[in-house]
Design a protein around this motif. Structure first.
Motif, PDB file in Angstrom:
ATOM      1  N   PHE A 190      -9.143  16.960 -12.479  1.00 28.08           N
ATOM      2  CA  PHE A 190      -8.731  16.005 -11.454  1.00 28.08           C
ATOM      3  C   PHE A 190      -7.213  15.880 -11.402  1.00 28.08           C
ATOM      4  O   PHE A 190      -6.616  15.779 -10.322  1.00 28.08           O
ATOM      5  CB  PHE A 190      -9.365  14.645 -11.711  1.00 28.08           C
ATOM      6  CG  PHE A 190      -9.289  13.720 -10.535  1.00 28.08           C
ATOM      7  CD1 PHE A 190     -10.244  13.753  -9.547  1.00 28.08           C
ATOM      8  CD2 PHE A 190      -8.234  12.818 -10.404  1.00 28.08           C
ATOM      9  CE1 PHE A 190     -10.172  12.915  -8.453  1.00 28.08           C
ATOM     10  CE2 PHE A 190      -8.150  11.979  -9.315  1.00 28.08           C
ATOM     11  CZ  PHE A 190      -9.125  12.024  -8.324  1.00 28.08           C
ATOM     12  N   SER A 191      -6.575  15.899 -12.564  1.00 32.81           N
ATOM     13  CA  SER A 191      -5.118  15.831 -12.603  1.00 32.81           C
ATOM     14  C   SER A 191      -4.499  17.026 -11.884  1.00 32.81           C
ATOM     15  O   SER A 191      -3.518  16.877 -11.134  1.00 32.81           O
ATOM     16  CB  SER A 191      -4.647  15.769 -14.050  1.00 32.81           C
ATOM     17  OG  SER A 191      -3.238  15.801 -14.130  1.00 32.81           O
ATOM     18  N   ASN A 192      -5.054  18.205 -12.087  1.00 26.51           N
ATOM     19  CA  ASN A 192      -4.539  19.395 -11.403  1.00 26.51           C
ATOM     20  C   ASN A 192      -4.796  19.332  -9.911  1.00 26.51           C
ATOM     21  O   ASN A 192      -3.953  19.768  -9.111  1.00 26.51           O
ATOM     22  CB  ASN A 192      -5.188  20.651 -11.991  1.00 26.51           C
ATOM     23  CG  ASN A 192      -4.512  21.114 -13.262  1.00 26.51           C
ATOM     24  OD1 ASN A 192      -3.621  21.942 -13.251  1.00 26.51           O
ATOM     25  ND2 ASN A 192      -4.933  20.550 -14.383  1.00 26.51           N
ATOM     26  N   MET A 193      -5.939  18.812  -9.520  1.00 25.13           N
ATOM     27  CA  MET A 193      -6.240  18.681  -8.100  1.00 25.13           C
ATOM     28  C   MET A 193      -5.234  17.759  -7.408  1.00 25.13           C
ATOM     29  O   MET A 193      -4.746  18.057  -6.310  1.00 25.13           O
ATOM     30  CB  MET A 193      -7.666  18.153  -7.921  1.00 25.13           C
ATOM     31  CG  MET A 193      -8.191  18.169  -6.493  1.00 25.13           C
ATOM     32  SD  MET A 193      -7.732  16.716  -5.535  1.00 25.13           S
ATOM     33  CE  MET A 193      -8.498  15.428  -6.523  1.00 25.13           C
ATOM     34  N   VAL A 194      -4.901  16.651  -8.066  1.00 23.99           N
ATOM     35  CA  VAL A 194      -3.918  15.725  -7.500  1.00 23.99           C
ATOM     36  C   VAL A 194      -2.555  16.393  -7.378  1.00 23.99           C
ATOM     37  O   VAL A 194      -1.837  16.224  -6.383  1.00 23.99           O
ATOM     38  CB  VAL A 194      -3.830  14.452  -8.366  1.00 23.99           C
ATOM     39  CG1 VAL A 194      -2.666  13.575  -7.921  1.00 23.99           C
ATOM     40  CG2 VAL A 194      -5.136  13.672  -8.283  1.00 23.99           C
ATOM     41  N   ALA A 195      -2.190  17.195  -8.373  1.00 24.66           N
ATOM     42  CA  ALA A 195      -0.884  17.847  -8.357  1.00 24.66           C
ATOM     43  C   ALA A 195      -0.780  18.899  -7.250  1.00 24.66           C
ATOM     44  O   ALA A 195       0.319  19.198  -6.780  1.00 24.66           O
ATOM     45  CB  ALA A 195      -0.610  18.496  -9.711  1.00 24.66           C
ATOM     46  N   LEU A 196      -1.922  19.447  -6.813  1.00 20.80           N
ATOM     47  CA  LEU A 196      -1.906  20.519  -5.821  1.00 20.80           C
ATOM     48  C   LEU A 196      -2.048  20.030  -4.387  1.00 20.80           C
ATOM     49  O   LEU A 196      -1.915  20.822  -3.451  1.00 20.80           O
ATOM     50  CB  LEU A 196      -3.042  21.514  -6.107  1.00 20.80           C
ATOM     51  CG  LEU A 196      -2.875  22.418  -7.330  1.00 20.80           C
ATOM     52  CD1 LEU A 196      -4.166  23.180  -7.600  1.00 20.80           C
ATOM     53  CD2 LEU A 196      -1.716  23.385  -7.134  1.00 20.80           C
ATOM     54  N   THR A 197      -2.329  18.760  -4.186  1.00 24.16           N
ATOM     55  CA  THR A 197      -2.663  18.272  -2.847  1.00 24.16           C
ATOM     56  C   THR A 197      -1.660  17.222  -2.368  1.00 24.16           C
ATOM     57  O   THR A 197      -1.066  16.496  -3.182  1.00 24.16           O
ATOM     58  CB  THR A 197      -4.075  17.663  -2.834  1.00 24.16           C
ATOM     59  OG1 THR A 197      -4.167  16.636  -3.841  1.00 24.16           O
ATOM     60  CG2 THR A 197      -5.116  18.734  -3.136  1.00 24.16           C
ATOM     61  N   PRO A 198      -1.474  17.108  -1.062  1.00 25.82           N
ATOM     62  CA  PRO A 198      -0.528  16.122  -0.519  1.00 25.82           C
ATOM     63  C   PRO A 198      -1.102  14.709  -0.554  1.00 25.82           C
ATOM     64  O   PRO A 198      -2.313  14.511  -0.407  1.00 25.82           O
ATOM     65  CB  PRO A 198      -0.328  16.601   0.923  1.00 25.82           C
ATOM     66  CG  PRO A 198      -1.582  17.325   1.260  1.00 25.82           C
ATOM     67  CD  PRO A 198      -2.054  17.964  -0.004  1.00 25.82           C
ATOM     68  N   ASP A 199      -0.229  13.733  -0.719  1.00 28.27           N
ATOM     69  CA  ASP A 199      -0.672  12.343  -0.824  1.00 28.27           C
ATOM     70  C   ASP A 199      -1.352  11.868   0.454  1.00 28.27           C
ATOM     71  O   ASP A 199      -2.370  11.169   0.397  1.00 28.27           O
ATOM     72  CB  ASP A 199       0.521  11.433  -1.148  1.00 28.27           C
ATOM     73  CG  ASP A 199       1.089  11.708  -2.525  1.00 28.27           C
ATOM     74  OD1 ASP A 199       0.361  12.287  -3.358  1.00 28.27           O
ATOM     75  OD2 ASP A 199       2.262  11.361  -2.771  1.00 28.27           O
ATOM     76  N   HIS A 200      -0.822  12.225   1.617  1.00 23.70           N
ATOM     77  CA  HIS A 200      -1.318  11.655   2.868  1.00 23.70           C
ATOM     78  C   HIS A 200      -2.649  12.256   3.305  1.00 23.70           C
ATOM     79  O   HIS A 200      -3.301  11.719   4.206  1.00 23.70           O
ATOM     80  CB  HIS A 200      -0.279  11.843   3.987  1.00 23.70           C
ATOM     81  CG  HIS A 200       0.029  13.274   4.284  1.00 23.70           C
ATOM     82  ND1 HIS A 200       0.830  14.052   3.468  1.00 23.70           N
ATOM     83  CD2 HIS A 200      -0.375  14.075   5.314  1.00 23.70           C
ATOM     84  CE1 HIS A 200       0.927  15.273   3.980  1.00 23.70           C
ATOM     85  NE2 HIS A 200       0.205  15.316   5.089  1.00 23.70           N
ATOM     86  N   GLU A 201      -3.078  13.365   2.682  1.00 23.44           N
ATOM     87  CA  GLU A 201      -4.374  13.958   3.019  1.00 23.44           C
ATOM     88  C   GLU A 201      -5.268  14.081   1.787  1.00 23.44           C
ATOM     89  O   GLU A 201      -6.168  14.905   1.755  1.00 23.44           O
ATOM     90  CB  GLU A 201      -4.179  15.344   3.635  1.00 23.44           C
ATOM     91  CG  GLU A 201      -3.513  15.346   4.998  1.00 23.44           C
ATOM     92  CD  GLU A 201      -3.394  16.749   5.569  1.00 23.44           C
ATOM     93  OE1 GLU A 201      -3.814  16.940   6.722  1.00 23.44           O
ATOM     94  OE2 GLU A 201      -2.899  17.641   4.847  1.00 23.44           O
ATOM     95  N   ARG A 202      -5.047  13.244   0.807  1.00 28.36           N
ATOM     96  CA  ARG A 202      -5.754  13.364  -0.459  1.00 28.36           C
ATOM     97  C   ARG A 202      -7.266  13.230  -0.280  1.00 28.36           C
ATOM     98  O   ARG A 202      -8.040  13.933  -0.954  1.00 28.36           O
ATOM     99  CB  ARG A 202      -5.230  12.288  -1.409  1.00 28.36           C
ATOM    100  CG  ARG A 202      -5.792  12.293  -2.818  1.00 28.36           C
ATOM    101  CD  ARG A 202      -5.373  13.481  -3.648  1.00 28.36           C
ATOM    102  NE  ARG A 202      -4.001  13.904  -3.524  1.00 28.36           N
ATOM    103  CZ  ARG A 202      -2.952  13.262  -4.038  1.00 28.36           C
ATOM    104  NH1 ARG A 202      -3.101  12.137  -4.693  1.00 28.36           N
ATOM    105  NH2 ARG A 202      -1.735  13.758  -3.895  1.00 28.36           N
ATOM    106  N   THR A 203      -7.709  12.376   0.619  1.00 30.37           N
ATOM    107  CA  THR A 203      -9.149  12.157   0.796  1.00 30.37           C
ATOM    108  C   THR A 203      -9.870  13.436   1.180  1.00 30.37           C
ATOM    109  O   THR A 203     -10.925  13.765   0.627  1.00 30.37           O
ATOM    110  CB  THR A 203      -9.399  11.083   1.860  1.00 30.37           C
ATOM    111  OG1 THR A 203      -8.730   9.878   1.487  1.00 30.37           O
ATOM    112  CG2 THR A 203     -10.891  10.800   1.995  1.00 30.37           C
TER     113      THR A 203
END
Length: 238
Positions: A190-203
């Motif tokens: 999950f930590s890696n997924m967050v690091a790879l994705t933009p905040d405004h489209e995280r959902t």
């Protein structure tokens, strides 16, 4: 935050598994299992009530001119995300292959009782607390890449050591090792997924991530079901 969440889940799983083992031993079958399922149903309703109390501002609706598959294709084009999804899916295919075989192996080949199984699951849950809490320090020392590589490698030893164990009591240290590494794996993924994705489209990215994980968990047991029918007994040392 994810580490603390996994640690909290591990603590409650440890306590509930201990209690479930006692209930299964105190009451006769099938009443013991009926009581456990009833408690689980009531607890799930409590969980729903607590989640409903969370006040989270929903993101504004985003209208896309592309069809659903077009949005998926756009997300897969983000650097590193498609490879990450593939790795996450494959890891859960393997986890899904192992999961249904473990209790069958415990009961059929090692003659484990309900109480012994509850001890195994309790040991794994308790070690999961340590795994979740230690990931922040571990990632800070060796980095996300190495942490994500070591977690599944450590968990891979679990089915091998299980298949080589002569009795149920040998499985306790292996279950603790598995609980530590599987908790570390989920936290790091999950930590890696967050690091790879933009905040405004995280959902949207989290949705696709969950689809990859659940897809792997769906395919894994089907594969292991075919392997388990191979002459010679249950295939566990994958």
């Amino acid at each position: 935050i994810v580490g603390w969440r996994m640690a909290g889940l591990g603590i409650t799983s440890t306590l509930s598994t201990l209690a479930a083992g006692r209930i299964l031993q105190w009451l006769a079958f099938p009443l013991n299992y009926q009581v456990i399922f009833l408690i689980g149903f009531a607890a799930s309703l409590v969980s729903v009530w607590y989640v409903k109390q969370l006040q989270v501002v929903d993101p504004p609706p985003r209208r896309s001119e592309k069809p659903l598959l077009g949005d998926v294709g756009r997300m897969l084009q983000r650097p590193g995300y498609a490879v990450f999804l593939l790795v996450a899916c494959l890891s859960h295919v393997v986890i899904g292959m192992i999961s249904p075989l473990l209790p069958l192996y415990w009961v059929r080949l090692l003659a484990a009782t309900d109480g012994q199984i509850s001890i195994l699951v309790t040991a794994a849950s308790a070690a999961g607390v340590v795994g979740a809490l230690s990931m922040q320090r571990l990632v800070g020392r060796i980095g996300r890449v190495w942490a994500l590589a070591l977690a599944p490698a450590g968990y891979a030893l679990y089915p091998l050591l299980t298949s080589l164990s002569p009795s149920i009591w040998w499985l306790i240290p292996w279950a603790m090792m598995a609980g530590f590494f599987i908790s570390a794996l989920y936290t790091t993924l999950f930590s890696n997924m967050v690091a790879l994705t933009p905040d405004h489209e995280r959902t949207e990215y989290v949705s696709l991530y969950n689809l990859a994980l659940f897809g792997g968990m769906f395919i894994g047991p089907i594969i292991s079901g075919f392997l388990a029918d191979i002459p010679g007994g249950i295939v566990l040392g994958l």
